[in-house]
Design an enzyme around this catalytic site. Structure first.
Site, mmCIF file in Angstrom:
data_model
loop_
_atom_site.group_PDB
_atom_site.id
_atom_site.type_symbol
_atom_site.label_atom_id
_atom_site.label_comp_id
_atom_site.label_asym_id
_atom_site.label_seq_id
_atom_site.Cartn_x
_atom_site.Cartn_y
_atom_site.Cartn_z
ATOM 1 N N SER A 6 0.390 -1.503 0.044
ATOM 2 C CA SER A 6 -0.605 -0.024 0.262
ATOM 3 C C SER A 6 0.902 1.504 -0.491
ATOM 4 O O SER A 6 2.174 1.240 0.058
ATOM 5 C CB SER A 6 -0.826 -0.077 0.991
ATOM 6 O OG SER A 6 0.565 0.172 2.637
ATOM 7 N N PHE A 143 -2.241 -13.773 14.873
ATOM 8 C CA PHE A 143 -3.440 -13.803 13.863
ATOM 9 C C PHE A 143 -3.605 -14.565 12.426
ATOM 10 O O PHE A 143 -4.131 -15.757 12.222
ATOM 11 C CB PHE A 143 -3.783 -12.687 14.045
ATOM 12 C CG PHE A 143 -5.372 -12.666 13.166
ATOM 13 C CD1 PHE A 143 -6.689 -13.016 13.866
ATOM 14 C CD2 PHE A 143 -5.788 -11.973 12.158
ATOM 15 C CE1 PHE A 143 -7.477 -13.265 13.161
ATOM 16 C CE2 PHE A 143 -6.723 -12.384 11.693
ATOM 17 C CZ PHE A 143 -8.077 -12.523 11.377
ATOM 18 N N THR A 238 4.663 -1.014 11.429
ATOM 19 C CA THR A 238 5.091 -2.371 12.020
ATOM 20 C C THR A 238 6.031 -4.109 10.939
ATOM 21 O O THR A 238 7.107 -3.995 10.663
ATOM 22 C CB THR A 238 4.827 -2.253 13.131
ATOM 23 O OG1 THR A 238 4.175 -3.356 13.469
ATOM 24 C CG2 THR A 238 5.033 -1.138 14.288
ATOM 25 N N GLY A 239 4.749 -4.034 10.703
ATOM 26 C CA GLY A 239 4.844 -5.338 10.423
ATOM 27 C C GLY A 239 5.854 -5.149 8.591
ATOM 28 O O GLY A 239 6.373 -5.488 8.178
ATOM 29 N N ASP A 240 5.589 -3.770 7.798
ATOM 30 C CA ASP A 240 6.249 -3.541 6.641
ATOM 31 C C ASP A 240 6.883 -3.581 6.906
ATOM 32 O O ASP A 240 8.045 -3.814 6.923
ATOM 33 C CB ASP A 240 5.609 -2.219 6.237
ATOM 34 C CG ASP A 240 3.800 -2.441 6.127
ATOM 35 O OD1 ASP A 240 3.442 -4.044 4.925
ATOM 36 O OD2 ASP A 240 3.194 -1.812 6.329
#
Length: 343
Positions: A6, A143, A238-240
């Protein structure tokens, strides 16, 4: 490197959180933006548009016709969202694997968090059955692991079950970016983060598996965890950032010898390429989050406040955007405080 994720005009999520760290660490990044938003969707208001599969394919077609696709050595994906876009991504990954035997695909199967999907349920089988078998390394959160495997990873035993299921899809390296495991009695601390801003522990869990070609095939594996403080704040991007950091830290080893990950399963943990890459990624991540949270508190915000007025909520969100530029030094030269431990 081709990044597919994104994009926001303001803030640091998706490709905005991916590109800067990778450029700092030596990558030339080409970005395909799956959405173009004013800001991330946690703000009271966001505007913009999403790309569909045909638009993604058109961009890839332009790169292909100019001979650029054949130069791509790494593919990193974040939020994609639409089924048609995911299928276009799968075709790109297949093409790149065919064109370059040393091609590396790092897949972040972005589907949701905190027990909630923020994509349609129809994307889950595409990730599970089509994209996972194409990936060299995946970086799901807890998750997303549970969504892909149907196994709750609230215990170490179930973590092993979920990892086995993901490996059975053909993924050689799995890094679960963070999960909570009550049976692990650890209280990690980090310099630069006051104790009153820490609310427990999170654990990165990784598994490296290789399979030889004997009959019947035999597998070997290395599994480890890295425990680090859970902060009393909610961050975005944070994941990116973590996927980008992990890719960058593995890059030199991958370029030197494509079979380095395979050798990991026969090494002592201290010599593991993947463990060292994860330690460095966690170190940079924790330092950037500490810098972000300290700046947020320094700006006069109270972590437990929940303003209802739109302007106040927007200001609060803006001040919690990742301090990536300010964290340049920590991205380039992190200090490792949290070490890998065998699982």
């Amino acid at each position: 490197l081709q990044s597919v994720s994104s994009h926001v005009v303001f803030g640091y999520v998706g490709n905005k959180a991916i590109t800067f760290p990778l450029q700092l660490l030596g990558f030339d990044v080409c970005s395909i933006n799956t959405v173009q938003f004013s800001n991330h969707t946690g703000y009271p208001v966001f505007t913009g548009e999403r790309l569909e599969g045909p638009q993604i394919r058109s961009l890839i077609d332009g790169l292909e016709k100019n001979g650029i696709v054949s130069t791509v050595t790494h593919l990193l994906t974040g939020y994609v969202g639409r089924p048609s876009s995911l299928l276009a991504l799968a075709d790109l990954a297949k093409t790149l694997r065919e064109k370059n035997e040393r091609f590396c695909f790092i897949l972040d199967p972005v589907m949701g968090d905190n027990n909630k999907l923020y994509v349609g349920a129809d994307v889950v089988p595409i990730y599970r059955d089509i994209l996972l078998p194409l990936a060299h390394l995946i970086t799901p959160n807890a998750f997303e692991v549970e969504t892909l495997t149907g196994v709750s990873i609230s215990t170490i035993g179930n973590v092993h079950k979920a990892l086995d299921i993901l490996h059975s899809k053909g993924v050689p390296v799995i890094v679960i970016t963070s999960t909570e495991l009550d049976e692990l009695s650890v209280s990690p601390q980090s310099s630069g983060i006051p104790d009153h801003l820490i609310s427990g522990a999170l654990h990165l869990i990784a598994s490296v598996r290789t399979t030889d070609l004997t009959s019947p095939p035999k597998s070997s594996q290395l599994r480890f965890r890295i425990s680090f403080p859970k902060l009393k704040a909610g961050f975005t991007g944070t994941g990116d950032l973590f996927s980008a950091l992990t890719l960058a830290r593995l890059q030199s080893q991958w370029d030197a010898a494509p079979d380095e990950w395979e050798a990991d399963t026969d090494r002592a943990l201290e010599a593991s390429v993947v463990a060292r890459a994860c330690e460095l990624a966690v170190a940079s991540m924790q330092a950037v989050l500490a810098r972000t949270m300290n700046a947020f508190v320094g700006a006069g915000h109270v972590l437990d406040d929940a303003p209802t007025e739109t302007k106040e909520r927007s200001l609060r969100m803006a001040d919690m955007e990742l301090n990536l530029v300010e964290g340049k030094r920590e991205i380039e030269s992190p200090v490792v405080e949290h070490k890998a431990v065998r699982l």
